[in-house]
Enzyme design. Structure first.
Site, PDB file in Angstrom:
ATOM      1  N   ASP A  93       0.856  -1.187   0.000  1.00 21.79           N
ATOM      2  CA  ASP A  93       0.000   0.000   0.000  1.00 21.79           C
ATOM      3  C   ASP A  93       0.893   1.238   0.000  1.00 21.79           C
ATOM      4  O   ASP A  93       2.115   1.139   0.094  1.00 21.79           O
ATOM      5  CB  ASP A  93      -0.991  -0.031   1.162  1.00 21.79           C
ATOM      6  N   ASP A 267      -7.926  -7.529   0.232  1.00 26.01           N
ATOM      7  CA  ASP A 267      -6.977  -7.852   1.296  1.00 26.01           C
ATOM      8  C   ASP A 267      -7.649  -7.525   2.612  1.00 26.01           C
ATOM      9  O   ASP A 267      -8.510  -6.648   2.668  1.00 26.01           O
ATOM     10  CB  ASP A 267      -5.712  -6.987   1.201  1.00 26.01           C
ATOM     11  N   CYS A 305     -12.966 -29.321   6.774  1.00 26.87           N
ATOM     12  CA  CYS A 305     -11.763 -28.539   6.494  1.00 26.87           C
ATOM     13  C   CYS A 305     -10.524 -29.427   6.542  1.00 26.87           C
ATOM     14  O   CYS A 305     -10.391 -30.282   7.420  1.00 26.87           O
ATOM     15  CB  CYS A 305     -11.645 -27.396   7.514  1.00 26.87           C
ATOM     16  N   CYS A 307      -7.364 -28.237   6.824  1.00 26.04           N
ATOM     17  CA  CYS A 307      -6.211 -27.519   7.377  1.00 26.04           C
ATOM     18  C   CYS A 307      -5.647 -28.279   8.583  1.00 26.04           C
ATOM     19  O   CYS A 307      -6.312 -29.133   9.156  1.00 26.04           O
ATOM     20  CB  CYS A 307      -6.609 -26.098   7.767  1.00 26.04           C
ATOM     21  N   CYS A 310      -7.786 -28.394  11.788  1.00 27.79           N
ATOM     22  CA  CYS A 310      -8.989 -29.227  11.762  1.00 27.79           C
ATOM     23  C   CYS A 310      -8.680 -30.707  11.611  1.00 27.79           C
ATOM     24  O   CYS A 310      -9.452 -31.549  12.074  1.00 27.79           O
ATOM     25  CB  CYS A 310      -9.921 -28.764  10.645  1.00 27.79           C
ATOM     26  N   HIS A 336      -6.082 -21.978  10.010  1.00 24.70           N
ATOM     27  CA  HIS A 336      -7.444 -22.359   9.621  1.00 24.70           C
ATOM     28  C   HIS A 336      -8.157 -21.203   8.903  1.00 24.70           C
ATOM     29  O   HIS A 336      -8.771 -21.406   7.850  1.00 24.70           O
ATOM     30  CB  HIS A 336      -8.275 -22.793  10.834  1.00 24.70           C
TER      31      HIS A 336
HETATM   32 ZN   LIG Z   1      -9.538 -25.803   9.360  1.00 25.46          ZN
END
Ligand SMILES: [Zn+2]
Length: 376
Positions: A93, A267, A305, A307, A310, A336
């Site tokens: 930015d 963003d 999920c 990730c 999880c 996550h």
């Molecule tokens: Zn997750």
């Protein structure tokens, strides 16, 4: 890999588009969500972990990096990509927004802004020319023009006056940026919530010419309805063949609404910041993992999920480490959250490509309406 910066739209669905921005540092699939690496790090994440969530590009903050460690130092150490060990594209930015929100003793003139650092009170100056120089020293791939974000609430006359100065600064930014093949300069549309001012701003930017266009002055507390109100018409003022970037957005439902209205890039600090305070975002909405209901819950945060948080840990464990203030709590929840945001973007891209965006949005809303899973 392209040696130029170029954007191509591969499919549209209503006003939504999907495509690819090609840069010498790799492709950015759009619509894209950019995690924020304020101080040359996405907090609590290794760069390779950020990449593993699906991020193609990071955002860095000029204001923070110019104050600490300093842009000249980053340049001496080989540039921001090398410094933070992220070889893919980086957008920085211009510093304008944070000068207004974080610094003190600001003095604004046509030339630029003098301000005192929020860290040590030291005095600094940012202008279109100095902002371009700092972003060049950082080595960012997508450079943002230096603009002024008027403090809200503001009258139409104040918004107009500020916008017109930002347009003069946009021209100065373009002149100072120079000829840098492979790098892009984005102009920033201002004009508040007034269509005539938004259009005037867009026309001014288009006559200067940029590689991409941001929609600025939104996500600053005006509320989702007002933001969507502007997004209902403002993207239409911008060139179809250039990326459109909505700065500082947002929550998952803000993102979906913006993509539906033709935004290509966004963003936000939300997934990383809220991860460190125990707030998780899932397809079924927001979950406060500190809540006592999770203390004995052996189930994952989101059973669908993939990730690490999880697949390897229970809600009970995430609850415990967050309550105990253990560092891994911020690491797991940030991972996550970033994973969820990137999965949402991938879903949006696939739906636009397939022409099924309205079904995707209906399913997104239905899942959120269910709320979090029932307590055991
Ligand atoms: Zn997750």
């Amino acid at each position: 890999m392209s040696d130029r910066f170029q954007f191509s739209v591969s499919a549209t669905d209503g006003r939504a588009r999907t495509g690819v921005i090609q840069t010498p540092r790799g492709e950015i699939r759009t619509p894209a969500f950019m995690p924020v690496g304020t101080a040359a790090t996405v907090k609590a994440m290794m760069p390779e972990s950020v990449r593993a969530t699906g991020a193609d590009i990071l955002l860095g903050n000029t204001y923070h990096l110019m104050l600490r460690p300093g842009a000249e130092r980053v340049a001496r150490l080989g540039g921001l990509h090398k410094f933070m060990n992220w070889e893919r594209p980086i957008l920085t930015d211009s510093g304008g927004f944070q000068v207004m929100s974080l610094s003190s003793l600001r003095k604004l003139t046509e030339d630029g802004v003098t301000f005192a650092s929020h860290i040590d009170g030291s005095k600094h100056f940012l202008s279109p020319e100095t902002s371009m120089e700092i972003q060049r020293q950082l080595g960012s791939d997508i450079v943002m023009a230096f603009d002024e974000c008027p403090a809200l609430p503001a009258t139409d006359a104040e918004v107009a006056k500020s916008m017109r100065m930002s347009m003069r600064w946009a021209q100065r930014s373009r002149d100072a940026f120079g000829d840098r093949p492979g790098h892009a300069l984005f102009g920033i549309m201002q004009g508040g919530v007034t269509p005539e001012l938004r259009e005037e701003s867009a026309e001014a930017l288009k006559s200067i010419g940029f590689e991409g266009y941001a929609i600025g002055g939104l996500a600053v507390g005006e509320g989702q309805e007002a933001m969507f109100g502007v997004l209902d018409y403002a993207p239409g003022f911008l060139p179809e063949n250039k990326p459109r970037y909505l700065m500082g957005v947002g929550k998952p439902d803000d993102i979906v609404g913006a993509v539906v209205r033709g935004v290509d890039m966004m963003d936000c600090v939300l997934p990383s910041r809220s991860g460190r305070t125990g707030q998780a975002w899932t397809r079924r909405g927001q979950v406060n993992i500190k809540n006592a209901r999770h203390a004995d819950d052996p189930r994952p945060l989101d059973e669908h999920c993939t990730c690490p948080a999880c697949t390897g840990y229970s809600r009970a464990y995430l609850h415990h480490v967050m309550r105990a203030g253990e560092m891994i709590s911020g690491m797991l929840l940030t991972w996550h959250n970033l994973h969820y945001f990137q999965e949402l973007m991938a879903g949006l891209r696939a739906a636009i490509a397939a022409g099924t965006l309205s079904d995707f949005v209906a399913q997104f809303e239905a899942q959120r309406a269910q709320g979090d899973i029932e307590p055991l």
